[in-house]
Design a protein around this motif. Sequence first.
Motif, PDB file in Angstrom:
ATOM      1  N   GLU A 162      -4.776   6.403   5.300  1.00 16.30           N
ATOM      2  CA  GLU A 162      -5.375   7.658   4.851  1.00 16.30           C
ATOM      3  C   GLU A 162      -5.725   8.557   6.033  1.00 16.30           C
ATOM      4  O   GLU A 162      -5.706   9.793   5.921  1.00 16.30           O
ATOM      5  CB  GLU A 162      -6.625   7.364   4.015  1.00 16.30           C
ATOM      6  N   GLU A 163      -6.024   7.960   7.179  1.00 20.75           N
ATOM      7  CA  GLU A 163      -6.343   8.724   8.378  1.00 20.75           C
ATOM      8  C   GLU A 163      -5.100   9.009   9.222  1.00 20.75           C
ATOM      9  O   GLU A 163      -4.931  10.112   9.750  1.00 20.75           O
ATOM     10  CB  GLU A 163      -7.370   7.959   9.233  1.00 20.75           C
ATOM     11  N   ILE A 164      -4.215   8.022   9.339  1.00 23.15           N
ATOM     12  CA  ILE A 164      -3.072   8.130  10.247  1.00 23.15           C
ATOM     13  C   ILE A 164      -2.003   9.081   9.724  1.00 23.15           C
ATOM     14  O   ILE A 164      -1.487   9.930  10.466  1.00 23.15           O
ATOM     15  CB  ILE A 164      -2.469   6.736  10.510  1.00 23.15           C
ATOM     16  N   LEU A 165      -1.639   8.958   8.451  1.00 21.57           N
ATOM     17  CA  LEU A 165      -0.498   9.720   7.938  1.00 21.57           C
ATOM     18  C   LEU A 165      -0.727  11.230   7.928  1.00 21.57           C
ATOM     19  O   LEU A 165       0.143  11.983   8.392  1.00 21.57           O
ATOM     20  CB  LEU A 165      -0.137   9.213   6.534  1.00 21.57           C
ATOM     21  N   PRO A 166      -1.867  11.738   7.432  1.00 24.47           N
ATOM     22  CA  PRO A 166      -2.070  13.190   7.530  1.00 24.47           C
ATOM     23  C   PRO A 166      -2.080  13.684   8.972  1.00 24.47           C
ATOM     24  O   PRO A 166      -1.538  14.758   9.272  1.00 24.47           O
ATOM     25  CB  PRO A 166      -3.434  13.399   6.854  1.00 24.47           C
ATOM     26  N   MET A 167      -2.699  12.909   9.872  1.00 24.02           N
ATOM     27  CA  MET A 167      -2.722  13.320  11.273  1.00 24.02           C
ATOM     28  C   MET A 167      -1.317  13.319  11.864  1.00 24.02           C
ATOM     29  O   MET A 167      -0.971  14.191  12.668  1.00 24.02           O
ATOM     30  CB  MET A 167      -3.626  12.384  12.064  1.00 24.02           C
TER      31      MET A 167
ATOM     32  N   TYR B  82       0.407  -6.552  11.745  1.00 23.92           N
ATOM     33  CA  TYR B  82      -0.881  -5.900  11.954  1.00 23.92           C
ATOM     34  C   TYR B  82      -1.931  -6.511  11.028  1.00 23.92           C
ATOM     35  O   TYR B  82      -1.634  -6.892   9.884  1.00 23.92           O
ATOM     36  CB  TYR B  82      -0.773  -4.396  11.666  1.00 23.92           C
ATOM     37  N   GLU B  83      -3.131  -6.568  11.537  1.00 26.07           N
ATOM     38  CA  GLU B  83      -4.270  -6.968  10.715  1.00 26.07           C
ATOM     39  C   GLU B  83      -5.112  -5.719  10.482  1.00 26.07           C
ATOM     40  O   GLU B  83      -5.575  -5.075  11.430  1.00 26.07           O
ATOM     41  CB  GLU B  83      -5.111  -8.032  11.425  1.00 26.07           C
ATOM     42  N   PHE B  84      -5.284  -5.344   9.228  1.00 26.84           N
ATOM     43  CA  PHE B  84      -5.934  -4.088   8.885  1.00 26.84           C
ATOM     44  C   PHE B  84      -7.414  -4.304   8.625  1.00 26.84           C
ATOM     45  O   PHE B  84      -7.806  -5.117   7.781  1.00 26.84           O
ATOM     46  CB  PHE B  84      -5.284  -3.477   7.632  1.00 26.84           C
ATOM     47  N   LEU B  85      -8.239  -3.570   9.372  1.00 20.45           N
ATOM     48  CA  LEU B  85      -9.681  -3.584   9.169  1.00 20.45           C
ATOM     49  C   LEU B  85     -10.178  -2.143   9.173  1.00 20.45           C
ATOM     50  O   LEU B  85      -9.891  -1.397  10.107  1.00 20.45           O
ATOM     51  CB  LEU B  85     -10.390  -4.380  10.284  1.00 20.45           C
ATOM     52  N   PRO B  86     -10.893  -1.683   8.156  1.00 21.65           N
ATOM     53  CA  PRO B  86     -11.329  -2.467   6.990  1.00 21.65           C
ATOM     54  C   PRO B  86     -10.235  -2.686   5.956  1.00 21.65           C
ATOM     55  O   PRO B  86     -10.240  -3.670   5.237  1.00 21.65           O
ATOM     56  CB  PRO B  86     -12.466  -1.618   6.424  1.00 21.65           C
ATOM     57  N   SER B  87      -9.241  -1.735   5.836  1.00 16.27           N
ATOM     58  CA  SER B  87      -8.164  -1.904   4.863  1.00 16.27           C
ATOM     59  C   SER B  87      -6.971  -1.078   5.298  1.00 16.27           C
ATOM     60  O   SER B  87      -7.104  -0.085   6.030  1.00 16.27           O
ATOM     61  CB  SER B  87      -8.612  -1.471   3.462  1.00 16.27           C
ATOM     62  N   ALA B  88      -5.803  -1.479   4.827  1.00 15.47           N
ATOM     63  CA  ALA B  88      -4.583  -0.743   5.157  1.00 15.47           C
ATOM     64  C   ALA B  88      -4.612   0.656   4.553  1.00 15.47           C
ATOM     65  O   ALA B  88      -4.187   1.636   5.172  1.00 15.47           O
ATOM     66  CB  ALA B  88      -3.367  -1.512   4.663  1.00 15.47           C
ATOM     67  N   ALA B  89      -5.139   0.753   3.322  1.00 11.86           N
ATOM     68  CA  ALA B  89      -5.194   2.058   2.661  1.00 11.86           C
ATOM     69  C   ALA B  89      -6.077   3.028   3.426  1.00 11.86           C
ATOM     70  O   ALA B  89      -5.741   4.210   3.595  1.00 11.86           O
ATOM     71  CB  ALA B  89      -5.707   1.889   1.222  1.00 11.86           C
TER      72      ALA B  89
ATOM     73  N   VAL C  45       0.850  -1.185   0.000  1.00 13.91           N
ATOM     74  CA  VAL C  45       0.000   0.000   0.000  1.00 13.91           C
ATOM     75  C   VAL C  45       0.889   1.239   0.000  1.00 13.91           C
ATOM     76  O   VAL C  45       1.855   1.316   0.742  1.00 13.91           O
ATOM     77  CB  VAL C  45      -0.934   0.022   1.229  1.00 13.91           C
ATOM     78  N   THR C  46       0.551   2.181  -0.855  1.00  9.89           N
ATOM     79  CA  THR C  46       1.299   3.436  -0.917  1.00  9.89           C
ATOM     80  C   THR C  46       0.374   4.598  -0.580  1.00  9.89           C
ATOM     81  O   THR C  46      -0.850   4.488  -0.662  1.00  9.89           O
ATOM     82  CB  THR C  46       1.893   3.656  -2.316  1.00  9.89           C
ATOM     83  N   HIS C  47       1.003   5.692  -0.194  1.00  7.72           N
ATOM     84  CA  HIS C  47       0.253   6.906   0.128  1.00  7.72           C
ATOM     85  C   HIS C  47       1.043   8.093  -0.404  1.00  7.72           C
ATOM     86  O   HIS C  47       2.281   8.091  -0.354  1.00  7.72           O
ATOM     87  CB  HIS C  47       0.045   7.036   1.642  1.00  7.72           C
TER      88      HIS C  47
END
Length: 293
Positions: A222-227, A211-218, A63-65
């Motif tokens: 999308e929430e963690i990196l900008p914060m 880590y197990e990503f729910l609902p998805s890693a992307a 996954v990329t951001h």
Amino acid sequence: MANTRAIVKRRKAVRNIRKITRTMELIATARFKKAFDRATKAEAYTRKIAELAADLSATAVNVTHPLLEKHEQVSNSLLLVITSNRGLCGGYNASILREATKRIHEVQREGVTLHLELSGKRAIAYYRYQRIAAEKTFTQYEDKVTFEEIDELAGRYIAAFIAKRLDRVAVAYMKFINSARQVPVVETLLPLSEVTAARAAKAQPKTTVEYEFLPSAAGILEEILPMSFKVRLFKCFLDAAVSEQIARRVAMKGATENAGEMIKDLSRQYNRARQANITKEISEVIGGAAALD
């Protein structure tokens, strides 16, 4: 011998200055306590969210951001310089401006377009004198800066970086290490891949966590990196606020102590001048009496 009236007048002026510097020292101490509490509370959250962002980025390899992507060619670099609005804080502003100017010259040597933004009247006045144009200036970020104010600023940087109008975002400020040590630094905040790589290099070897990503890693990134970026930028302003108050408290304490020494010296000069005048008057009386005899 110095005029006693002039000495008394000067001693009175120094005493008044000592009262002012002592008051400013007490005010800086109170402001430092408040700024220190805010910076301490934000430190744990900033560190943890940065560690979480680094771990998730390393785990979600597929996954990329956009905030993690390092642009192949750096054409536009933004530098935000954080200084104070007021002086009387020793070498606080000068040390920050020195580091910022070094980075400006490095960027210019690289042939990269520099976008300079300044926070604080001292930086604005300095670069106006140096004839270095700034695209934006801010004077509203004091020691009580709020996250909502920084959120708006960080959102603009994120949008410009994702749209590739910026390839690098760096901040020059005074980093707060502890109450006895503050260091002027220029830190790169975007792309986040450089931040996470530097953090990983400093970190101690530890057990890899899957880590197990729910609902998805992307979605989570999308929430963690900008914060993570917003909190790091907010922490820069908090560090600058507490470091400024420490510098002002130290400067005013030194000024108060120097004023005390000056008062002691002036008191000695006054006593010597007064004693000399008394001795002179006694000699004149004795001389006059001897002449009459």
